[in-house]
Design an enzyme around this catalytic site. Sequence first.
Site, PDB file in Angstrom:
ATOM      1  N   HIS A  66       6.354  -8.333 173.843  1.00 60.20           N
ATOM      2  CA  HIS A  66       6.352  -9.821 173.669  1.00 60.20           C
ATOM      3  C   HIS A  66       7.928 -10.204 173.358  1.00 60.20           C
ATOM      4  O   HIS A  66       8.537  -9.848 172.445  1.00 60.20           O
ATOM      5  CB  HIS A  66       5.741 -10.252 172.614  1.00 60.20           C
ATOM      6  N   ASP A 157      -3.486 -11.154 176.496  1.00 56.89           N
ATOM      7  CA  ASP A 157      -3.006 -10.523 175.397  1.00 56.89           C
ATOM      8  C   ASP A 157      -3.121 -11.124 174.231  1.00 56.89           C
ATOM      9  O   ASP A 157      -2.487 -12.393 174.449  1.00 56.89           O
ATOM     10  CB  ASP A 157      -1.878  -9.486 175.396  1.00 56.89           C
ATOM     11  N   HIS A 185      -6.924  -6.962 175.670  1.00 60.12           N
ATOM     12  CA  HIS A 185      -6.660  -6.985 174.251  1.00 60.12           C
ATOM     13  C   HIS A 185      -8.300  -6.901 173.867  1.00 60.12           C
ATOM     14  O   HIS A 185      -8.996  -7.721 173.693  1.00 60.12           O
ATOM     15  CB  HIS A 185      -6.067  -8.447 173.662  1.00 60.12           C
ATOM     16  N   ASN A 284      -2.622  -7.284 165.168  1.00 58.97           N
ATOM     17  CA  ASN A 284      -3.736  -7.076 165.873  1.00 58.97           C
ATOM     18  C   ASN A 284      -4.018  -6.287 167.117  1.00 58.97           C
ATOM     19  O   ASN A 284      -3.034  -6.616 167.836  1.00 58.97           O
ATOM     20  CB  ASN A 284      -4.368  -8.504 166.338  1.00 58.97           C
ATOM     21  N   ASP A 311       3.744  -2.867 171.991  1.00 59.55           N
ATOM     22  CA  ASP A 311       3.348  -4.279 171.329  1.00 59.55           C
ATOM     23  C   ASP A 311       4.616  -5.017 170.691  1.00 59.55           C
ATOM     24  O   ASP A 311       4.135  -5.603 169.490  1.00 59.55           O
ATOM     25  CB  ASP A 311       2.056  -4.282 170.498  1.00 59.55           C
ATOM     26  N   HIS A 315       8.535 -11.969 165.165  1.00 57.95           N
ATOM     27  CA  HIS A 315       8.359 -13.180 164.421  1.00 57.95           C
ATOM     28  C   HIS A 315       9.425 -13.522 163.636  1.00 57.95           C
ATOM     29  O   HIS A 315       9.929 -12.599 162.687  1.00 57.95           O
ATOM     30  CB  HIS A 315       7.064 -13.068 163.759  1.00 57.95           C
TER      31      HIS A 315
END
Length: 432
Positions: A66, A157, A185, A284, A311, A315
Site C-alpha cells: 500500500h 483488498d 482479502h 487484518n 502487505d 499509517h
Amino acid sequence: MSVTNELLLTGLTLLDHTKQVFGHVHIVGDRIGAIYADGDDLPNVNRTIDLTGLTVTPGLVDIQVHFREPGGEGSETIRSGTDAAVAGGMTAVVTMPNTNPAVDSVEVVRDIQSIAAKEAHRLDIVTSGCLTVGRQGAKNVDYAALYEAGVRLFTDDGDAVMDAALMRNALQASTQLPGMVVAQHCEDANLVAGGVLTEGPVADQLGVAGRPGVAETIIVARDIELARDTRGRYHVLHLSTGASLALVRQAKADGLAVSCEVTPQHLVLTAYDVPRLGTSGRMNPPLRTASDVQALREGLKAQVIDAIATDHAPHAPALKAKPLDQAPPGMLGVETSWQVAWTHLVLPGIISPCQLVWAMSTRPAMIAGLHRHGQPIVPGSVANLTVIDLAATQMISNESIRSQSRNSPWLGDVFYSKVEMTLKDGAMVNDN
Ligand SMILES: [Zn+2]
C-alpha cells in the site's frame, strides 16, 4: 553513437532459486551478458566494482503493498514508498487499489502510472485494480478496460467480496484475459465486524472483539469452489491460518489455478505479541496462534505457499497513536521482509536460501506477470538484481526506516543480513 552501459561486478555469491555459487557478473545494457567463475579470465570493463563477500539475487518482488497515493499521502506516497521498497531490495511491487479514489477506473490507473513512471529508473510499480466499483461489493468493474490499461491483479483488498455472484463473474473474466488474477482479502465481513484481534485469550484479555479464523476459511473455501466451477485464476492474499492453507493444498492437488501468499509477520508473530507491540501489532487478517505459524512455516517449506508478500501498510504516527480498537490495521513491510525472513526462516533451517528467493522473487513475479523480474542469474536475464550482505546485522530503528510512517513491529530488533543495493535494468540504484 550511443555507448552501451557495461558493468562488471566481481567477487559475488550468485543466489537464485536453483543455485548458490561463487561468480562474477558482467552486465551489458539492461541484461546479464555473461557470468564468470573463479579463475576465469575477466573482460576489461571500465566500470568494475569489487563486491567481494556480498551476495546477488534476482530483484525482490512484493505483490502486496500500500503506497497510499492517491488520497493517503499523509502516511505514504509513491515516492516515499519507493524509497522504502528500494531500501528493502525490491525491484518491483504491486500496489493495492484501496486508495482514495479507489482504483476502479482507467483514469485512476493512468494517474498512478504517470506518477510511477517517475520512479521507474528505481522500481517498477504496477497497480492492481478493484474487483468491484468503489470497493463497494455491489457491481463488477470493467475488467477488460482495466486489463487493457495494464492491470493484471484484481482485488478489493481491505475487504472481501462477499457477493459470490460477483466473484464468479470476476473468475469467469479471468478465463478470457490471459494473466488476469482474482485476488481476495479473505475475511467474511459479517464474522469480523467490529473485531480487532484474532478471537481468543489475547483479545479477551485486552477487552476487544475477536476476528475468528473461520472468517478466512469460509471465504477461501467458497472461492476455491468458484474457481473449480469457472476454471478461473484465484489468489489468496495474506493467508493466515492452517485451516485455509489445507484448503489451498487440496485445491492445488485438484489441479486448480489457485495460489497464495503469506506475510513475514504471520510467519513469525502471534497474537501473544500484540500486548508488547501495541497498535503496530494490529493488522487484518490478525496475527494468529503458534499452531497457525507452525502450519504456515510447513506450507512455505513444502511450497504450498507460493510467495511471501508484505502487505506494507503505512499509517501516519497520529493514526497509530490511537487506542488499539481505533487505530487502523497494518504495519510496514517492504524494508524489512528479506531480513525478517532470512533471520527467522532461513537461518533456523526452515527453508533454504534458494527457497527464499523463489518465494520473494521468482514466484511472485510469475503470479503478477512481472516478466522482467525474478529471472535466474544467468546470461540473458534482465539485470533487475539485489545485492545483499548476508553476514551483516542491522537494528531496525526510527532512523533506519525510509518509509514516511513508522508503524513497524520490528523497531529495536536486530536482524541478520542487510540489503546493500539494487540494480534496476542494469543500472545501480545506490540507496543504502
Ligand atoms: Zn488485505
